[in-house]
Enzyme design. Structure first.
Site, mmCIF file in Angstrom:
data_model
loop_
_atom_site.group_PDB
_atom_site.id
_atom_site.type_symbol
_atom_site.label_atom_id
_atom_site.label_comp_id
_atom_site.label_asym_id
_atom_site.label_seq_id
_atom_site.Cartn_x
_atom_site.Cartn_y
_atom_site.Cartn_z
ATOM 1 N N LYS A 118 0.821 -1.204 0.000
ATOM 2 C CA LYS A 118 0.000 0.000 0.000
ATOM 3 C C LYS A 118 0.859 1.260 0.000
ATOM 4 C CE LYS A 118 -4.281 -1.820 1.922
ATOM 5 N NZ LYS A 118 -3.986 -3.218 1.640
ATOM 6 N N GLU A 202 -2.852 7.122 7.523
ATOM 7 C CA GLU A 202 -3.636 7.991 6.667
ATOM 8 C C GLU A 202 -4.619 8.787 7.519
ATOM 9 O OE1 GLU A 202 -5.799 5.737 3.805
ATOM 10 O OE2 GLU A 202 -4.113 5.492 2.445
ATOM 11 N N HIS A 237 -14.427 -3.546 7.811
ATOM 12 C CA HIS A 237 -13.761 -3.218 6.540
ATOM 13 C C HIS A 237 -13.943 -4.294 5.474
ATOM 14 C CE1 HIS A 237 -11.867 0.121 8.620
ATOM 15 N NE2 HIS A 237 -11.397 -0.701 9.518
ATOM 16 N N ARG A 293 -6.958 -8.189 -9.738
ATOM 17 C CA ARG A 293 -7.615 -9.479 -9.942
ATOM 18 C C ARG A 293 -9.094 -9.244 -10.183
ATOM 19 N NH1 ARG A 293 -10.363 -9.497 -5.213
ATOM 20 N NH2 ARG A 293 -9.329 -8.692 -3.366
#
Length: 496
Positions: A118, A202, A237, A293
């Site tokens: 990430k 973040e 999540h 994917r």
């Protein structure tokens, strides 16, 4: 026109069957690989060939690269489709396929690698001019450094494992006092799940929506966005209900976000089907991640556009040019997907593996069920608890919701706990029906209490339906036994 003579599917369950269906329509024989737990699974029976690859734990079967490559070479499969999960985003696997002369049905390993971390993904997207959530582009391990950086960004913030996915290890931190225990917990989970405890930070967006864009790109560089999907109904999540298009989407916003998704894909030399995910808040949107994917929720895109994404993946991998232009991508109607899992929504969604004693899937106008189970099937405890993906399509969102409610009413699964009552509770919710929700919906709306009410209402109906289904299944079993006995007798007579 070049085409593969045989494709091995390195996955299991409903996604294995989904890819095999695409192969069958393209006239390509398919090869299944299966573990000990899946020796009686439907996907292993559906394939043209099936190869045993190891014990039940995925670490000894579906994640064993050598075993899968060996199965492909022994059966003469020219290509491998990884599905989603397991090895689908593993650069080593993609590279190993290439080294053995096998085509990996997915993007180049360099593209997978670019989006695998990430932190690297954030850096790449920032350099490409793709908007990213305010935060840091460097991984951290030191608690003091993390505290200082979080103070600079401003609370609330979210901690994310750099090597992670699926929401595993993420922690929302609302104040400096919460920071250290949250960081310790996130690092511990990341270390155990991914072998890497590097964390990045973040800014946490308040009341965000999770919106993603399906893209297709061929090996000649042509890239388009197919449609948008709304994925804000989440638990820890993890997505549970998705729809296409997003209730918040306008033609102008779709073009703006879709163009950025294409830019993101081109920045890493992408070729295949993929998904660019964004967080949307108060008119602004930010890059979240790219899934290199096929997504679990891809059927809703297929329903509203008519594009067979699994087939397109295969054709692109075979070197064929994309037959679609951006102008061809028109959204027709509305589609909603409910992920039907073997889990107990009355007990914090804990997994509920076990034997399905009765099974009747819904049908009728606008209903699609992607599943890999059947009556008598034993859901193993080793893998994801997904039973099926239930999709409803209608001329608009109201009709799609009505058809989904009907399908949930018709769906009968006896013997294991499922989240059917959760989906019923959500679809009845006034806020959901209005389309005004965000990723905090389940907690904000106290859906747990609504689920309890639905469970109480459904009890008597479920008992009655289960009884009727049980009688029907006994009749089917008796017929099957009689046919089996007859066929066995015929074979004995032929031998004599």
């Amino acid at each position: 026109m070049r085409m593969f003579n045989k494709i091995l599917i390195a996955n299991r369950g409903e996604i294995a069957i989904r890819v095999m269906r695409a192969c069958r329509e393209l006239g390509i024989p398919s090869v299944a690989v299966y573990s000990e737990a899946d020796k009686n699974a439907l996907f292993a029976k559906y394939a043209d060939e099936a190869v045993f690859i190891g014990p039940s734990p995925s670490s000894q079967s579906y994640l064993k690269i050598d075993n899968i490559i060996k199965a492909a070479l022994e059966t003469g499969a020219e290509a491998i489709h990884p599905g989603y999960g397991f090895l689908s985003e593993n650069t080593v696997f993609a590279s190993t396929c290439k080294e053995n002369g096998i085509v990996f049905i997915g993007p180049p390993s360099t593209a997978i690698d670019a989006m695998g971390s990430k932190i690297t993904a954030r850096q790449t997207m920032k350099e490409a001019g793709v908007p990213i959530v305010p935060g840091i582009e460097e991984g951290i391990n030191d608690p003091d450094e993390a505290m200082d950086l979080a103070d600079g960004i401003g609370y609330p913030i979210i901690l994310k494992p750099a090597a992670g996915g699926g929401g595993i290890g993420m922690k929302i931190v609302g104040s400096r006092e919460e920071m250290l225990p949250a960081l310790t917990s996130s690092q511990s989970v990341a270390r155990n799940a991914f072998g890497d405890d590097t964390i990045y930070i973040e800014k946490y967006l308040t009341e965000p929506r999770h919106i993603e864009f399906q893209i297709l790109a061929d090996e000649m560089g042509k890239t388009i966005y197919v449609s948008d999907r709304e994925c804000s109904i989440q638990r820890r999540h993890q997505k549970l209900i998705e729809e296409s298009p997003s209730p918040v989407m306008s033609d102008e916003l779709r073009e703006r976000m879709g163009s950025i998704a294409v830019k993101a894909a081109k920045a890493i030399g992408y070729a295949s089907a993929g998904t660019v995910e964004f967080m949307y808040s108060r008119g602004d949107f930010y890059f979240l991640e790219m899934n290199t994917r096929l997504q679990v929720e891809h059927p809703i895109t297929e329903m509203v556009t008519g594009v067979d994404l699994a087939k397109e993946q295969i054709l692109i991998a075979a070197g064929q040019p994309l037959n679609y232009d951006q102008s061809d991508m028109q959204i027709r109607g509305w589609a909603i997907e409910c992920r039907i899992n073997a889990e107990d929504p009355l007990n914090d969604f804990s997994p509920a593996p076990g034997r399905i004693k009765g099974y009747r899937s819904p049908g009728g106008p606008g209903i699609r069920v992607d599943s890999g189970v059947y009556s008598g099937y034993l859901i193993p405890p080793y893998y994801d608890s997904l039973i099926s993906k239930l999709v409803a399509h209608g001329k608009d969102r109201r009709e799609a919701i009505a058809r989904m409610e009907r399908a949930l009413y018709e769906y009968i699964i006896v013997g294991v706990k499922t989240n059917l009552i959760f989906h019923k509770a959500v679809l009845r919710n006034a806020r959901f029906r209005s389309g005004d929700f965000n990723t905090g919906f389940i907690k904000e709306e106290n859906i747990a209490e609504a689920v309890k009410r639905v469970a109480a209402e459904d009890h008597d109906k479920n008992e009655s339906l289960a009884s009727a289904l049980g009688a029907d299944n006994r009749k089917v079993a008796a017929i099957a036994a009689a046919v089996g006995s007859y066929l066995s007798q015929q074979k004995l007579e032929e031998k004599s």
